[in-house]
Motif scaffolding. Structure first.
Motif, mmCIF file in Angstrom:
data_model
loop_
_atom_site.group_PDB
_atom_site.id
_atom_site.type_symbol
_atom_site.label_atom_id
_atom_site.label_comp_id
_atom_site.label_asym_id
_atom_site.label_seq_id
_atom_site.Cartn_x
_atom_site.Cartn_y
_atom_site.Cartn_z
ATOM 1 N N ALA A 30 0.845 -1.184 0.000
ATOM 2 C CA ALA A 30 0.000 0.000 0.000
ATOM 3 C C ALA A 30 0.887 1.244 0.000
ATOM 4 C CB ALA A 30 -0.915 0.001 1.218
ATOM 5 N N CYS A 31 0.311 2.349 -0.468
ATOM 6 C CA CYS A 31 1.035 3.616 -0.519
ATOM 7 C C CYS A 31 0.104 4.749 -0.103
ATOM 8 C CB CYS A 31 1.547 3.885 -1.928
ATOM 9 S SG CYS A 31 2.687 2.642 -2.537
ATOM 10 N N GLY A 32 0.688 5.782 0.486
ATOM 11 C CA GLY A 32 -0.115 6.923 0.898
ATOM 12 C C GLY A 32 0.745 8.121 1.247
ATOM 13 N N PHE A 33 0.080 9.118 1.796
ATOM 14 C CA PHE A 33 0.752 10.356 2.187
ATOM 15 C C PHE A 33 0.513 10.661 3.652
ATOM 16 C CE2 PHE A 33 0.113 11.498 -2.362
ATOM 17 C CZ PHE A 33 1.443 11.674 -2.690
ATOM 18 N N ILE A 34 1.552 11.171 4.289
ATOM 19 C CA ILE A 34 1.380 11.869 5.547
ATOM 20 C C ILE A 34 1.107 13.306 5.119
ATOM 21 C CG2 ILE A 34 2.507 12.668 7.650
ATOM 22 C CD1 ILE A 34 4.107 10.022 7.559
ATOM 23 N N VAL A 35 -0.157 13.690 5.204
ATOM 24 C CA VAL A 35 -0.574 15.023 4.768
ATOM 25 C C VAL A 35 -0.489 15.959 5.965
ATOM 26 C CG1 VAL A 35 -2.469 16.386 3.792
ATOM 27 C CG2 VAL A 35 -2.130 14.017 3.044
#
Length: 147
Positions: free
Chosen positions: A5-10
């Protein structure tokens, strides 16, 4: 094979707040399933999709924040490895700044709530040590950019 999985620390910088990095808040989403844990926006990589595209797609789907809302910071990428229901999982996070701190978050059905939180509050919500460490590492990265 590990789930990927991939994502952002926004994060967003608040105007009129203490000087950086005290003016930074992180976005966490509360899942609408399982233990209702808090997590940054992230999701599974689709076949043929590259990691950064996945992070952008998932952040748009889960929080309504697309590439036009985010500025991806150079020099920060963190890979977490853990098990979910006995299967290995790997999550890759980048750091992304919300261009306009007033942008409204729009949740998908996967999440029931969201919160903007300063570092220690975000870590308290996050609960898992590896995610807490990742948030702190992201914060240190932002501090280093202020020097």
């Amino acid at each position: 094979m590990a789930l990927r999985a991939c994502g952002f620390i926004v994060f967003r910088r608040l105007v009129g707040s203490p000087p950086p990095p005290g003016n930074v808040e992180y976005l966490l989403l509360q899942t609408s399933y399982g233990e209702h844990h808090w997590t940054p926006p992230k999701g599974h990589v689709d076949p043929g999709e590259d990691d950064l595209t996945t992070a952008l797609r998932e952040t748009k789907e889960e929080a309504g924040l697309g590439a036009e809302h985010l500025r991806v910071l150079e020099g920060f990428a963190k890979k977490l490895r853990y098990e979910v229901r006995g299967r290995p999982k790997e999550v890759l996070y980048w750091l992304a700044e919300l261009r306009d701190p007033g942008t409204v978050v729009t949740l998908s059905d996967e999440h029931q709530d969201y919160r903007w939180a300063r570092l220690e509050d975000a870590c308290a919500l996050a609960r898992y040590k590896d995610l807490q460490d990742t948030l702190r590492e992201a914060h240190r990265h932002l501090e280093a950019q202020q020097d």
